[in-house]
Motif scaffolding. Structure first.
Motif, short mmCIF file in Angstrom:
data_model
loop_
_atom_site.label_atom_id
_atom_site.label_comp_id
_atom_site.label_asym_id
_atom_site.label_seq_id
_atom_site.Cartn_x
_atom_site.Cartn_y
_atom_site.Cartn_z
N ARG A 109 0.85 -1.20 0.00
CA ARG A 109 0.00 0.00 0.00
C ARG A 109 0.88 1.23 0.00
NH1 ARG A 109 -2.24 -4.05 3.01
NH2 ARG A 109 -4.40 -4.58 2.45
N SER A 110 0.34 2.33 -0.51
CA SER A 110 1.19 3.52 -0.64
C SER A 110 0.37 4.80 -0.51
CB SER A 110 1.92 3.51 -1.98
OG SER A 110 1.00 3.59 -3.06
N PHE A 111 1.06 5.89 -0.23
CA PHE A 111 0.48 7.23 -0.29
C PHE A 111 1.59 8.19 -0.68
CE2 PHE A 111 2.12 6.94 4.02
CZ PHE A 111 2.68 8.20 4.25
N THR A 112 1.21 9.36 -1.19
CA THR A 112 2.17 10.36 -1.65
C THR A 112 2.03 11.64 -0.85
OG1 THR A 112 2.16 9.44 -3.89
CG2 THR A 112 2.97 11.69 -3.64
N ALA A 113 3.16 12.15 -0.38
CA ALA A 113 3.20 13.45 0.30
C ALA A 113 3.59 14.49 -0.74
CB ALA A 113 4.20 13.43 1.44
N THR A 114 2.67 15.39 -1.06
CA THR A 114 2.91 16.38 -2.11
C THR A 114 4.15 17.21 -1.84
OG1 THR A 114 0.54 16.51 -2.50
CG2 THR A 114 1.89 18.25 -3.44
N THR A 115 4.30 17.67 -0.58
CA THR A 115 5.47 18.46 -0.19
C THR A 115 5.91 18.06 1.20
OG1 THR A 115 4.69 20.34 -1.50
CG2 THR A 115 6.39 20.78 0.14
N LEU A 116 7.21 17.82 1.35
CA LEU A 116 7.79 17.57 2.67
C LEU A 116 8.94 18.54 2.88
CD1 LEU A 116 8.03 13.68 3.14
CD2 LEU A 116 6.60 15.28 4.40
N ALA A 117 8.86 19.31 3.96
CA ALA A 117 9.91 20.29 4.24
C ALA A 117 11.15 19.60 4.81
CB ALA A 117 9.39 21.32 5.24
N ALA A 118 12.28 20.25 4.72
CA ALA A 118 13.48 19.75 5.38
C ALA A 118 13.26 19.76 6.89
CB ALA A 118 14.67 20.62 5.01
N GLY A 119 13.87 18.81 7.58
CA GLY A 119 13.74 18.77 9.03
C GLY A 119 13.03 17.50 9.51
N ASN A 120 12.53 17.57 10.74
CA ASN A 120 11.97 16.39 11.39
C ASN A 120 10.53 16.11 10.98
OD1 ASN A 120 14.27 15.77 13.05
ND2 ASN A 120 13.75 17.54 14.30
N HIS A 121 10.20 14.83 10.87
CA HIS A 121 8.85 14.39 10.56
C HIS A 121 8.52 13.15 11.40
CE1 HIS A 121 8.47 17.04 7.05
NE2 HIS A 121 9.75 16.78 6.86
N VAL A 122 7.22 12.94 11.63
CA VAL A 122 6.78 11.77 12.40
C VAL A 122 5.69 11.06 11.62
CG1 VAL A 122 5.75 10.92 14.53
CG2 VAL A 122 7.32 12.87 14.60
N LEU A 123 5.92 9.78 11.33
CA LEU A 123 4.89 8.93 10.74
C LEU A 123 4.33 8.04 11.85
CD1 LEU A 123 4.97 7.18 7.32
CD2 LEU A 123 4.33 5.86 9.33
N LYS A 124 3.02 8.00 11.97
CA LYS A 124 2.38 7.19 13.01
C LYS A 124 1.57 6.07 12.36
CE LYS A 124 -1.28 8.54 15.45
NZ LYS A 124 -2.20 9.04 16.50
N TYR A 125 1.82 4.84 12.80
CA TYR A 125 1.09 3.67 12.32
C TYR A 125 0.36 3.08 13.51
CZ TYR A 125 0.07 -0.55 9.66
OH TYR A 125 -0.57 -1.55 9.00
N GLU A 126 -0.95 2.84 13.35
CA GLU A 126 -1.69 2.32 14.49
C GLU A 126 -2.78 1.34 14.04
OE1 GLU A 126 -4.30 5.21 16.48
OE2 GLU A 126 -3.76 6.63 14.89
N VAL A 127 -3.04 0.37 14.90
CA VAL A 127 -4.14 -0.56 14.74
C VAL A 127 -4.91 -0.50 16.06
CG1 VAL A 127 -4.83 -2.89 14.09
CG2 VAL A 127 -2.62 -1.99 13.33
N PRO A 128 -5.78 0.48 16.22
CA PRO A 128 -6.35 0.76 17.54
C PRO A 128 -7.22 -0.34 18.12
CG PRO A 128 -7.36 2.14 15.85
CD PRO A 128 -6.19 1.48 15.23
#
Length: 231
Positions: A109-128
């Motif tokens: 599965r996939s998704f596209t981030a149109t714009t990502l700035a330089a610096g820190n990012h957080v991706l969260k994956y959850e199965v609540p």
């Protein structure tokens, strides 16, 4: 990902992936490969659950694994036991519960981030709703990113497993992580700030029943939002 607190309470399976980009980039594509395991009665292999992916607190992907017949892959089964059993089964039987088919390729599965700035990012994956019945099972997860920016580099990549439980709750919500919780801000879903605590526990006893948003900051600067339900 597995049952971090060795209980059978739902709402505990959250993984944070922290990464730092040396440059901004456009149209970065993220790929996710995941399968749930736990073959005992009521194990994660046998119950279809929604999976959620957020990037920098914006939800980008929601899916439920499986939902197709496994009969075309019976010929590749190498074990006499397991989910296939001795006899073919109907499509409705398979699609009512199965998450993946042994012998089949795991969906990407996939998704596209149109714009990502330089610096820190957080991706969260959850199965609540993951429960890990009788404290058994795991969710196997692989995530990677592609970009057409040939000078792009990812550094300081790390993962943090977080438990947020119980959820739903009738009183307290606990946040447990290998990184210390610095503070938690409670918001209504409309964005109104309701409370702020410097603790790993939030008391929702006096709140009306409904959904609330926790803005959680961990030691080291990792910050993410998480929805909880007050029963």
């Amino acid at each position: 990902m597995n049952n971090y607190n060795s209980t059978d309470q739902a709402g505990q399976t959250v993984r944070l992936v922290n990464f730092n980009l040396n440059q901004s980039t456009s149209n970065a594509k993220f790929f996710i490969v995941t399968t749930p395991h736990g073959a005992n009665t009521n194990g994660e292999e046998y119950i279809r659950r929604q999976n959620f992916v957020s990037l920098d607190n914006a939800q980008v992907l929601t899916f439920t694994p499986g939902g197709k017949t496994c009969e075309p892959y019976r010929q590749y089964n190498t074990q006499g036991n397991g989910i296939y059993g001795a006899n073919p089964q109907s499509t409705p039987w398979w699609t009512s519960w199965n998450n993946w088919c042994p012998g089949d390729s795991v969906p990407i599965r996939s998704f596209t981030a149109t714009t990502l700035a330089a610096g820190n990012h957080v991706l969260k994956y959850e199965v609540p709703s993951a429960v890990f019945y009788n404290q058994d099972g795991r969710i196997v997860l692989s995530i990677y990113m592609q970009s057409n920016n040939q000078l792009l580099a990812v550094k300081d990549a790390s993962t943090v497993d977080v438990s947020i439980y119980p959820n739903p709750t009738s009183d307290f919500v606990n946040i447990r992580s290998e990184k210390k919780v610095k503070n938690i801000t409670v918001y209504s879903l409309e964005g109104r700030k309701l409370n702020e605590v410097r603790d790993s526990k939030v008391d929702l006893t006096s709140y009306p029943s409904g959904s609330y948003l926790l803005d959680i900051t961990l030691e080291g600067g990792t910050q993410f939002k998480h929805k909880v339900i007050r029963k």
